[in-house]
Design an enzyme around this catalytic site. Structure first.
Site, PDB file in Angstrom:
ATOM      1  N   ASN A  82      36.847  16.143  79.469  1.00  0.00           N
ATOM      2  CA  ASN A  82      35.591  16.171  78.704  1.00  0.00           C
ATOM      3  C   ASN A  82      34.968  14.776  78.788  1.00  0.00           C
ATOM      4  OD1 ASN A  82      33.519  16.402  76.889  1.00  0.00           O
ATOM      5  ND2 ASN A  82      34.811  16.512  75.064  1.00  0.00           N
ATOM      6  N   LYS A 105      32.110  13.891  77.838  1.00  0.00           N
ATOM      7  CA  LYS A 105      31.134  13.647  76.764  1.00  0.00           C
ATOM      8  C   LYS A 105      29.854  13.036  77.376  1.00  0.00           C
ATOM      9  CE  LYS A 105      35.033  12.801  73.761  1.00  0.00           C
ATOM     10  NZ  LYS A 105      35.457  12.485  72.424  1.00  0.00           N
ATOM     11  N   HIS A 132      33.459  21.917  69.921  1.00  0.00           N
ATOM     12  CA  HIS A 132      34.064  20.582  69.860  1.00  0.00           C
ATOM     13  C   HIS A 132      33.751  19.962  68.498  1.00  0.00           C
ATOM     14  CE1 HIS A 132      34.876  16.378  70.705  1.00  0.00           C
ATOM     15  NE2 HIS A 132      35.623  16.786  71.703  1.00  0.00           N
ATOM     16  N   GLU A 187      32.792  17.161  67.681  1.00  0.00           N
ATOM     17  CA  GLU A 187      31.539  16.386  67.634  1.00  0.00           C
ATOM     18  C   GLU A 187      30.330  17.312  67.471  1.00  0.00           C
ATOM     19  OE1 GLU A 187      32.308  14.166  71.217  1.00  0.00           O
ATOM     20  OE2 GLU A 187      34.001  13.238  70.191  1.00  0.00           O
ATOM     21  N   GLU A 243      42.535  20.305  68.659  1.00  0.00           N
ATOM     22  CA  GLU A 243      42.191  18.885  68.683  1.00  0.00           C
ATOM     23  C   GLU A 243      42.086  18.363  67.247  1.00  0.00           C
ATOM     24  OE1 GLU A 243      40.124  17.630  72.500  1.00  0.00           O
ATOM     25  OE2 GLU A 243      38.562  18.468  71.252  1.00  0.00           O
ATOM     26  N   GLY A 279      39.587  10.241  70.220  1.00  0.00           N
ATOM     27  CA  GLY A 279      38.968   8.946  70.502  1.00  0.00           C
ATOM     28  C   GLY A 279      39.469   7.813  69.625  1.00  0.00           C
ATOM     29  N   SER A 294      43.391  11.782  72.187  1.00  0.00           N
ATOM     30  CA  SER A 294      44.006  10.543  72.685  1.00  0.00           C
ATOM     31  C   SER A 294      45.193  10.795  73.622  1.00  0.00           C
ATOM     32  CB  SER A 294      44.412   9.641  71.513  1.00  0.00           C
ATOM     33  OG  SER A 294      43.267   9.253  70.786  1.00  0.00           O
TER      34      SER A 294
HETATM   35  C1  PEP Z   1      37.892  15.083  73.215  1.00  0.00           C
HETATM   36  O1  PEP Z   1      36.843  14.570  72.907  1.00  0.00           O
HETATM   37  O2  PEP Z   1      37.941  16.293  73.446  1.00  0.00           O
HETATM   38  C2  PEP Z   1      39.079  14.229  73.296  1.00  0.00           C
HETATM   39  C3  PEP Z   1      40.245  14.802  73.289  1.00  0.00           C
HETATM   40  O3  PEP Z   1      38.851  12.874  73.363  1.00  0.00           O
HETATM   41  P1  PEP Z   1      39.978  11.731  73.546  1.00  0.00           P
HETATM   42  O4  PEP Z   1      40.937  12.166  74.609  1.00  0.00           O
HETATM   43  O5  PEP Z   1      39.212  10.512  73.937  1.00  0.00           O
HETATM   44  O6  PEP Z   1      40.660  11.573  72.228  1.00  0.00           O
END
Ligand code: PEP
Length: 256
Positions: free
Chosen positions: A10, A12, A99, A101, A171, A177, A216
């Protein structure tokens, strides 16, 4: 068991034409582990370029293209939005939906997410449905309630049978992040809960639905996470922008 593993990038609102080129070049000749799909989800403006480059390098067998969102309508006066038909024309196969976000910044409710999942499936695309609890909800031991509240409207909208064609990404919002990853044990326990939720509705679907962990994930923690019985790969944010690290993560996936 017989579940495919999936590692999805992803990007983003990151990346540029240079990253599209370097990622595809780096993946040229790369063969993912058996029964594993690698999916890359760049921003909309790069979908056509990435699709062309994947084809030029003969990588269609090994890399699939994904989008980060889709509108729940098929066409019309929705300025700034993108439909599933448009994504299909760009050779997109997967769409990230729900997601955290999108849920928090753009106020997408679980009902809206459910509408999107339906439209994505109807278009023959595979939704990557994201669910996850906030830090406060985890502290208050509400994780299972929150995940159920996020899944139920989707089950109500499409029926449990159609989850055979859905990928679910767990998630935890506090891990996205932040550099804070759920421990493999915590992630496994939550994935087992999600699989159990489906098993109560339909055992066959529960065994089939790929459950990805996101939050992460990096080259150092992917092995342990992907070794867990109910973790079928990952949704990768920050680390998917680093070409070599992303390949290491893909190689850690274990489909069957
Ligand atoms: C995400 O935004 O789906 C995600 C898992 O981000 P990150 O790996 O940076 O935590």
């Amino acid at each position: 068991m017989n579940r495919r593993a999936i590692v999805a990038a992803n990007w983003k609102m990151n990346g540029d034409t240079k990253l599209v080129s370097s990622m595809v070049e780096s993946l040229s000749g790369y063969v993912p582990p058996a029964h594993t799909s690698v999916v890359i989800c760049p921003s909309y403006p790069y979908l056509a370029l990435m699709s062309d480059k994947i084809s030029q390098q003969g990588l269609n067998e090994n890399i699939a293209l994904g989008a980060q969102n889709a509108n729940e309508h098929l066409s019309g006066a929705f300025t700034g939005e993108v439909s599933t038909n448009m994504l299909t024309e760009m050779s997109v196969k997967y769409v990230i939906v729900g997601h955290s976000e999108r849920r928090s910044i753009y106020q997408e409710s679980s009902e809206k997410v459910a509408e999107k999942v339906k439209v994505i499936l109807d278009a023959g695309l595979t939704p990557i449905l994201c669910i996850g609890e906030s830090e406060q909800e985890r502290i208050e031991e509400k994780t299972e309630v929150v995940l159920t509240q996020q899944l139920q409207p989707v089950v109500d909208a499409i029926g449990v049978e159609r989850f055979k064609d859905v990928v679910v990404a767990y998630e935890p919002v506090w891990a996205i992040g932040t550099g804070k990853t759920a421990s493999p044990e915590m992630a496994q326990a939550t994935h087992a809960f999600i699989r159990g939720y489906f098993a109560n509705l339909n055992e066959e679907v529960a065994n089939k639905v790929p459950l990805l962990y996101g939050g992460s994930v990096n080259a150092s923690n992917c092995d342990e996470l992907f070794a867990q019985a109910d973790i079928d790969g990952g949704l990768i944010g920050g680390a998917s922008l680093k070409v070599d690290e992303f390949k290491v993560i893909c190689s850690a996936a274990k489909g069957s």
